[in-house]
Design an enzyme around this catalytic site. Structure first.
Site, PDB file in Angstrom:
ATOM      1  N   GLU A 223       0.821  -1.207   0.000  1.00  0.00           N
ATOM      2  CA  GLU A 223       0.000   0.000   0.000  1.00  0.00           C
ATOM      3  C   GLU A 223       0.863   1.268   0.000  1.00  0.00           C
ATOM      4  OE1 GLU A 223      -4.095  -0.057   0.449  1.00  0.00           O
ATOM      5  OE2 GLU A 223      -2.867  -1.034  -1.071  1.00  0.00           O
TER       6      GLU A 223
ATOM      7  N   THR B 120      -6.220   6.944  -6.415  1.00  0.00           N
ATOM      8  CA  THR B 120      -6.119   7.307  -5.000  1.00  0.00           C
ATOM      9  C   THR B 120      -5.198   8.499  -4.781  1.00  0.00           C
ATOM     10  OG1 THR B 120      -6.567   5.028  -4.358  1.00  0.00           O
ATOM     11  CG2 THR B 120      -5.559   6.455  -2.700  1.00  0.00           C
TER      12      THR B 120
END
Length: 366
Positions: free
Chosen positions: A180, A234
């Site tokens: 991530e 994102t």
């Protein structure tokens, strides 16, 4: 249930060569009963020739819980197949195939599943066998449903299962966080629920402390997920957020996040939906970037949803209802709003809470 352990302030950079670190860096401060996984010279043997794992989609933020609340939803997610491969150099990982998308690299150092798998191999000190990984994407990229986290979670679980499940949940979350961090930042509100299932509260990042929030099993909780034909990366959506916020908004969002947690634990869908819809910091900045989103939220509430917000960074909208029939009706109204107000085609899905998280779904013994 609370899980706490130390998180690296500077996540390790995965490399293809997996020579074990025999002198892991230690810290003088330990605030919980868990520590970073100890890398030893004892390398586990594979207990399977191959394994297949699954990790679910996730809804991060849940309105006011930016970067510290998330949950898993069933029926959607990614699959990873992993096998011992004599053609791969010992201690290394190869990505042999990716299906479901054409936009991901097979370079394991540039792939979410590859990075998480390598991090897990490092924790296990794997150096005697090579592994081949195949990724089946069930989640679209940039959907707001934790696509990267699902790949990372499935890969970490696959490696762990292949070698006899030596690592704990906390270790797998750390491995997923390595991935991530490369994609959208060091945040666990997707990867933690993808691995743990259910609702998860990230109480702290330094040290990393996770709390599983148990939604009552006797209560029905239905998510309506409406995904428009629109990509919201994102990183781009995070860049739209304010660097500073006012005290009044801070107090408001804290109170709503507290109400949301209480509602989850009590199984109070009315309270959960109200809190879900009440973010005054993140959603107001992101909604205008998703065509039709404000109208979609209004349509969901008018159709009987208890609450509606953006799932993660978007563009998927998530609403909460108490029955599948109501969910179908709400989803239809939300799809219509995306088309009428945003000129976007959208697909509605009605799903329940995934209480299990990433898991083994198939294996071939040695």
């Amino acid at each position: 249930m609370a899980i706490c352990f130390l998180s690296p302030l500077k996540p390790i950079t995965p490399t293809v060569s997996l020579t074990p670190n025999l002198n892991p860096k230690k810290t003088n401060t330990l605030r919980c009963n868990f520590s970073l996984p100890i890398i030893t010279t004892t390398e586990p043997e594979p207990v399977f020739t191959s394994v297949r794992s699954f990790a679910p989609a996730t809804v991060a933020n849940l309105g006011p819980g930016f970067d510290f609340l998330g949950c898993a939803v069933d029926g959607l997610g990614d699959f990873v197949s992993l096998r011992v491969d004599p053609s791969v150099h010992p201690g290394e990982l190869s990505i042999s195939d990716i299906s479901g998308t054409k936009n991901l690299s097979k370079n394991p150092l540039k792939n979410c599943a590859g990075i998480a798998a390598i991090a897990t191999m490092k924790m296990l000190s794997i150096r005697s066998v090579g592994l081949s990984l195949s990724l089946e994407k069930g989640l679209p990229l940039g959907s707001g449903l934790g696509s990267s986290a699902a790949s990372a979670a499935a890969a970490a679980v696959a490696v762990n299962e292949l070698f006899g499940r030596k690592l704990e949940v906390k270790d797998l979350v750390l491995a997923g966080l390595e991935s991530e961090a490369k994609v959208s930042g060091y945040h666990a509100d997707n990867i933690a629920p993808a691995i743990m299932g259910g609702f998860v509260l990230i109480r702290s990042y330094d040290p990393l402390e996770l709390m599983s929030l148990q939604f009552p099993v006797e209560k029905d909780l239905i998510f309506v997920l409406v995904s428009p034909d629109f990509e919201a990366p994102t990183k781009k959506m995070r860049a739209a957020l304010p660097a500073e916020i006012g005290m009044s908004h801070h107090v408001w969002n804290c109170s709503q996040a507290g109400a949301l947690v209480a509602s989850v634990l009590q199984g109070d869908l009315v309270g959960l939906g109200k809190a879900l819809s009440s973010d005054k910091i993140v959603e107001p900045k992101r909604a205008p970037l998703i065509p039709g989103m404000e109208a979609v939220k209004k349509a969901a509430l008018e159709a009987g949803a208890f609450g509606c917000t953006i799932s993660g960074a978007g563009p998927t909208a998530v609403a909460v209802v108490d029955s599948e029939d109501r969910g179908l009706e709400v989803g239809e109204r939300m799809v219509e709003a995306f088309w009428k107000e945003g000129n976007l085609k959208a697909v509605a899905m009605v799903r329940r809470l995934d209480r299990v998280g990433a898991r083994l779904v198939g294996s071939v013994p040695r």
